[in-house]
Write a protein that holds these residues in place. Structure first.
Motif, PDB file in Angstrom:
ATOM      1  N   TYR A 239     -47.577  44.440  86.102  1.00 23.01           N
ATOM      2  CA  TYR A 239     -48.730  45.253  85.722  1.00 23.01           C
ATOM      3  C   TYR A 239     -48.411  46.370  84.726  1.00 23.01           C
ATOM      4  N   THR A 240     -47.144  46.520  84.355  1.00 24.70           N
ATOM      5  CA  THR A 240     -46.856  47.595  83.400  1.00 24.70           C
ATOM      6  C   THR A 240     -46.445  47.019  82.053  1.00 24.70           C
ATOM      7  N   ARG A 241     -46.618  47.832  81.028  1.00 23.73           N
ATOM      8  CA  ARG A 241     -46.187  47.418  79.696  1.00 23.73           C
ATOM      9  C   ARG A 241     -44.676  47.208  79.686  1.00 23.73           C
TER      10      ARG A 241
ATOM     11  N   ARG B 109     -43.852  43.780  80.873  1.00 22.06           N
ATOM     12  CA  ARG B 109     -44.149  42.760  79.873  1.00 22.06           C
ATOM     13  C   ARG B 109     -43.103  42.760  78.769  1.00 22.06           C
ATOM     14  N   PHE B 110     -42.673  43.958  78.358  1.00 21.72           N
ATOM     15  CA  PHE B 110     -41.687  44.052  77.280  1.00 21.72           C
ATOM     16  C   PHE B 110     -40.348  43.475  77.709  1.00 21.72           C
TER      17      PHE B 110
ATOM     18  N   LEU C 169     -38.948  43.174  68.722  1.00 19.50           N
ATOM     19  CA  LEU C 169     -38.728  44.304  67.811  1.00 19.50           C
ATOM     20  C   LEU C 169     -39.752  44.295  66.689  1.00 19.50           C
TER      21      LEU C 169
ATOM     22  N   SER D 283     -42.632  43.152  66.757  1.00 14.26           N
ATOM     23  CA  SER D 283     -43.988  43.389  67.239  1.00 14.26           C
ATOM     24  C   SER D 283     -44.211  44.867  67.514  1.00 14.26           C
ATOM     25  N   GLY D 284     -43.200  45.662  67.268  1.00 14.28           N
ATOM     26  CA  GLY D 284     -43.346  47.108  67.436  1.00 14.28           C
ATOM     27  C   GLY D 284     -42.916  47.626  68.799  1.00 14.28           C
ATOM     28  N   ILE D 285     -42.171  46.829  69.550  1.00 18.21           N
ATOM     29  CA  ILE D 285     -41.710  47.281  70.862  1.00 18.21           C
ATOM     30  C   ILE D 285     -40.444  48.117  70.693  1.00 18.21           C
TER      31      ILE D 285
ATOM     32  N   ARG E 192     -41.533  49.700  64.838  1.00 23.02           N
ATOM     33  CA  ARG E 192     -42.456  50.335  65.767  1.00 23.02           C
ATOM     34  C   ARG E 192     -43.281  51.422  65.086  1.00 23.02           C
TER      35      ARG E 192
ATOM     36  N   LEU F 293     -49.001  41.100  72.493  1.00 18.19           N
ATOM     37  CA  LEU F 293     -47.730  41.834  72.468  1.00 18.19           C
ATOM     38  C   LEU F 293     -47.790  43.081  71.583  1.00 18.19           C
ATOM     39  N   ALA F 294     -48.294  42.917  70.365  1.00 14.61           N
ATOM     40  CA  ALA F 294     -48.337  44.069  69.453  1.00 14.61           C
ATOM     41  C   ALA F 294     -49.370  45.087  69.930  1.00 14.61           C
TER      42      ALA F 294
ATOM     43  N   LEU G  10     -50.130  45.735  73.073  1.00 19.30           N
ATOM     44  CA  LEU G  10     -49.500  46.492  74.153  1.00 19.30           C
ATOM     45  C   LEU G  10     -48.443  47.447  73.607  1.00 19.30           C
ATOM     46  N   ALA G  11     -47.728  46.993  72.583  1.00 19.22           N
ATOM     47  CA  ALA G  11     -46.689  47.845  72.007  1.00 19.22           C
ATOM     48  C   ALA G  11     -47.296  49.121  71.426  1.00 19.22           C
ATOM     49  N   LYS G  12     -48.548  49.017  70.983  1.00 16.65           N
ATOM     50  CA  LYS G  12     -49.206  50.175  70.378  1.00 16.65           C
ATOM     51  C   LYS G  12     -49.767  51.138  71.413  1.00 16.65           C
ATOM     52  N   GLN G  13     -50.057  50.621  72.615  1.00 22.65           N
ATOM     53  CA  GLN G  13     -50.691  51.467  73.624  1.00 22.65           C
ATOM     54  C   GLN G  13     -49.705  52.488  74.188  1.00 22.65           C
ATOM     55  N   LYS G  14     -50.266  53.408  74.982  1.00 18.79           N
ATOM     56  CA  LYS G  14     -49.407  54.474  75.480  1.00 18.79           C
ATOM     57  C   LYS G  14     -49.331  54.513  77.012  1.00 18.79           C
ATOM     58  N   HIS G  15     -50.294  53.889  77.690  1.00 15.67           N
ATOM     59  CA  HIS G  15     -50.290  53.979  79.147  1.00 15.67           C
ATOM     60  C   HIS G  15     -49.161  53.155  79.746  1.00 15.67           C
ATOM     61  N   MET G  16     -48.814  53.523  80.993  1.00 13.55           N
ATOM     62  CA  MET G  16     -47.780  52.769  81.670  1.00 13.55           C
ATOM     63  C   MET G  16     -48.323  51.395  82.091  1.00 13.55           C
ATOM     64  N   PHE G  17     -49.532  51.401  82.648  1.00 12.35           N
ATOM     65  CA  PHE G  17     -50.110  50.153  83.149  1.00 12.35           C
ATOM     66  C   PHE G  17     -51.030  49.536  82.113  1.00 12.35           C
ATOM     67  N   PHE G  18     -51.260  48.252  82.229  1.00  5.87           N
ATOM     68  CA  PHE G  18     -52.297  47.638  81.411  1.00  5.87           C
ATOM     69  C   PHE G  18     -53.188  46.791  82.302  1.00  5.87           C
TER      70      PHE G  18
END
Lengths: 321, 513
Positions: A190-192, A195-196, A208, A210-212, B330, B361-362, B364-372
């Motif tokens: 459930y967390t980013r 997923r990462f 990388l 994709s901006g992670i 990023r 993926l991108a 989520l990479a842009k978001q800031k919250h811990m959960f989605f």
């Protein structure tokens, strides 16, 4: 390598794809066999003993799972386990402050894990080598800090963490184990961050691009794994009533074993946290069962090693399909 | 065989055909090579050049046709090994050298590996190496390790190895692709020497001027046919290009000239280790800026610098007037730029993750919250799958099972869902069938309909550059050498520019039009 590809085998492969389920079936089968072989096996006492014994390795394996999903590996868990335990134990001896001692154990474990992460992300040392180095360093520090002498004199409150029971039945370590798995499972799903971890394990370059923030993710999971080593160390200390600077050796084998028995791929990007818990219980069941059957304890290592090889070869076999 | 042609031809091919999976790659090609001659092979990508040289070197078996070496038919069990024994040797782009051994050890690899005793006969190794190196006028240190050699020296070593094996024919596939100007000159010196030693050379290159300089004859391939064989002393560049392309190509994108839009993205004097001189460019709102050039001309490097992958040593990038932080992909993603890399499998996708996970993926990479929120993730993924018409069983299917076109749509979808405004597309249609290609062109077109959006479209396929772009920049040798309007240019002009060496007509942006 070639396998017969008859109809039946193809079906077996299909079922095996959900390794968590198949591992659960194997676990039940083992229980049935052991119950038939020994009347003692299926007692409340023994089952609760199995969950209790699972706690120490299971908690470490939870952290190890995320690392292996990310395509890495942590060989230093046993040494971090000992070193963080010693640091907390010494603090407890000096101050008798239980809370401070527990926090120190967890934080120091997390710190050593973060150093692993630093080696990997900043110094670009491959995880295998970085954590192999840490395996030596943390073990040495544990022996230096403790002067090689085991720590005794833990208070009854400390011991309760390992020996206490909720409602007189459920061991405290079992509760902690389940909580840890609930949290790590939640992180993975459930967390980013979770997923990462999968994305990095699947293809770090694509992650990388994709901006992670790959470095941050890697650092976080190694630190998290270190922290869980500390937690596991607390439980073992409380169960045994002592902190051994030489403790936890060989735990990397058991923890990695639990992860791969659970079907998490060493190639990264695939696996689930819950399957690792099942893997850890399978490992404990093997040890417990061999014990009950009166098999020489040293055979446990042999069987455990063989099970790990078998689990990975099944993974490779499925990969060929 | 008529004795006349076999006397002077060291190699003769007649009516060679070859198909892969039912696709005809060579449709009856004739080719002959004389002693001491450099015979160039020229053609667009996919014309059949590499298939032909692989048949000559024994790597592929032809379907039909006849092959003669010095008038004798090739043996029926022809293979790379037999080719080598006959004296037909190939210098590959990717070197077949052992990097950790020295020059001498590589030269005498046979003596080195098959000496009868337990020990290496070092005296013999040194002797063989000396003999081989003495034949060359190019200095090579026999004790240098191959991994420390420059590309040019490795190539010279390959040639020395070929000579030591008594080569009669040497095949060179794009030998100058990775060479500097000076290195190219010393290679040409070597080639002159080979010619005087009566060795025939088959030379594959995109660089017309080079071929003109050192070649004797050229055979032009197009769509698997040998279109013409010309004497290079007489042929003109224009004539050769026209034969290569085969038809007068003009843009079929007949759009009215839209009013000039505001600049959206500007690159100012950007420099990385790859670029000898800084590069600058401007992309306007609603614009598709096409960048074309040969393989290795620096197109991908522009994209990588712009996206923060390669370390930028100087220069700035700004979007909408705001400076972009270029420390990492990023930070670039956060300013609204998305990058579809050249190699989608190894750089664009997490192959063993699901379509859904790749699509978001991108984002989520842009978001800031811990959960989605997994539910809204599912909705996003399902929506993208429908609007992009991604053909997969469902959003949970692993991406690795998708076709190339659908994979590419997933990568595109990843950036569209992340709400990016500037897309850098690097060879987006490579290896994709025509149907999916058109869908991707459509998506690019739709994307640039809204304001504050733009696309940088990088491709070495000139036809598609002409079709998709609003404006075209041509790259050669890590410089922009031309800026063209697709409505006013032709394929010939673009290809001519691609092949011209940047050193001769260096072009600065802004001087054009």
């Amino acid at each position: 390598m070639s396998f017969p590809t008859s109809e039946s085998l193809i079906k077996v492969r299909g079922v095996l794809n959900n390794q968590a389920v198949s591992m659960l079936l194997i676990l039940f089968a083992m229980w049935v066999v052991l119950a038939l072989l020994s009347p003692y096996f299926f007692t409340v006492g023994n089952i609760s003993e199995i969950t209790l014994q699972t706690a120490v390795i299971g908690i470490i394996a939870a952290g190890q799972t995320l690392i292996i999903i990310s395509g890495g590996i942590d060989l230093s868990v046993g040494s971090i386990f000992a070193c963080s335990g010693v640091v907390g134990g010494l603090l407890f001896q000096g101050t008798s402050n239980l809370f401070a001692a527990l926090i120190a154990t967890l934080v120091f474990g997390g710190l050593l894990g973060a150093v692993n992460g630093f080696f990997i992300t900043r110094l670009r040392v491959p995880p295998f080598i970085a954590t192999l180095g840490m395996l030596g360093m943390a073990r040495g520090l544990a022996l230096i800090f403790s002067r090689g002498i085991p720590i005794f004199g833990l208070s009854p409150e400390y011991l309760w963490i390992g020996q206490g029971k909720i409602f007189e039945v459920i061991p405290v370590p079992t509760i902690i184990l389940l909580l840890v798995y609930a949290i790590v499972f939640g992180i993975s799903r459930y967390t980013r961050l979770g997923r990462f971890v999968y994305a990095i394990g699947s293809n770090a370059e694509a992650a990388l691009l994709s901006g992670i923030n790959i470095k941050w993710v890697i650092l976080a999971i190694y630190a998290g794994c270190g922290l869980l080593c500390g937690l596991s160390s607390i439980i073992e200390a409380a169960r045994l009533g002592t902190i051994q600077p030489a403790g936890g050796s060989g735990y990397e084998l058991l923890a990695i074993g639990a992860v791969v028995i659970g079907g998490t791929s060493l190639f990264g990007g695939e696996g689930t946290v819950i399957a690792t818990l099942i893997g850890a219980i399978i490992e404990t069941t093997i040890r417990n069962g061999l014990n009950i059957l009166g098999v020489n304890a040293f055979w446990q290592y042999v069987v455990n090693g063989a099970v790990i090889i078998a689990a990975v070869s099944v993974d490779q076999w499925k990969r060929q399909a | 065989m008529s004795s006349f042609s076999t006397v002077q031809s060291v190699l003769k091919l007649e009516n060679i055909t070859k198909s892969f999976y039912g696709v005809k790659v060579l449709r009856g090609v004739n080719f002959d090579l004389r002693k001491g001659e450099l015979h160039a092979l020229l053609g667009e990508n996919g014309a059949g050049k590499s298939t032909l040289i692989k048949i000559i070197s024994g790597a592929y078996k032809m379907d039909a046709g006849r092959t003669f070496f010095k008038g004798e038919p090739f043996p029926s069990n022809y293979s790379p090994k037999i080719a080598e024994e006959l004296g037909i040797l190939t210098i590959y782009q990717h070197f077949h050298l052992v990097p950790h051994l020295t020059v001498a050890e590589n030269l005498a690899i046979t003596a080195y590996t098959s000496s009868p005793g337990l020990f290496v006969d070092w005296a013999e190794v040194r002797r063989q190496a000396k003999v081989a190196l003495d034949r060359m006028r190019f200095p090579l240190d026999p004790n240098a390790r191959v991994k420390d050699l420059s590309v040019a020296k490795k190539q010279m070593l390959e040639i020395a190895i070929a000579l030591s094996k008594n080569a009669e024919i040497i095949i060179m596939d794009e030998p100058t692709a990775a060479l500097s100007r000076n290195e190219t000159e010393s290679l040409f010196g070597m080639i002159d020497q080979l010619k005087t030693e009566e060795i025939g050379i088959i030379y594959v290159s995109h660089r017309l001027e080079e071929i003109k300089q050192i070649g004797d004859r050229v055979t032009i391939l197009r769509d698997g046919n040998d279109i013409a064989t010309l004497d290079l002393r007489e042929a003109e560049l224009k004539q050769i290009i026209a034969l290569m392309i085969g038809r007068e190509v003009t843009s079929n994108r007949k759009q009215e000239n839209s009013p000039l839009q505001n600049p959206l993205l500007s690159i100012h004097e950007l420099k990385t280790e790859h670029f000898p001189d800084p590069v600058s460019l401007v992309v306007r709102e609603k614009e598709v800026l096409g960048i074309t050039g040969l393989v290795g001309s620096g197109k991908t490097e522009v994209a990588r610098a712009l996206f923060g992958v390669d370390r930028v040593s100087s220069g700035t990038i700004s979007v909408d007037g705001r400076k972009v932080d270029m420390r990492s992909p990023r930070s670039v993603v956060h300013s609204g730029i998305g990058y579809l890399p050249e190699d989608r499998d190894s750089q664009g996708l997490c192959l063993n993750l699901a379509v859904r996970e790749n699509l978001t993926l991108a984002l989520l990479a842009k978001q800031k919250h811990m959960f989605f929120d997994r539910d809204s993730e599912k909705k996003v993924a399902n929506g993208a799958m429908q609007s992009l018409r991604i053909r997969a069983r469902n959003v949970l299917q692993q991406v690795k099972y998708l076709s190339g076109g659908n994979k590419q749509k997933v990568v595109l979808g990843k950036w569209l869902e992340a709400g990016c405004r500037i897309l850098i597309l690097d060879e987006p249609t490579m290896g994709i069938d025509i149907g999916a290609r058109n869908e991707i062109y459509q998506l690019i077109h739709q994307f640039t309909q809204s304001s504050k959006r733009a696309v940088i479209f990088i491709s070495s396929d000139v036809d598609e550059i002409l079709e998709v772009s609003d404006r075209i920049l041509v790259m050669s040798n890590y410089h922009f050498v031309g800026e063209l309007d697709p409505r006013k240019t032709s394929k010939q002009e673009i290809i001519g520019m691609c092949m011209s060496s940047a050193a001769n007509e260096r072009f600065r942006l802004g001087q054009a039009s």
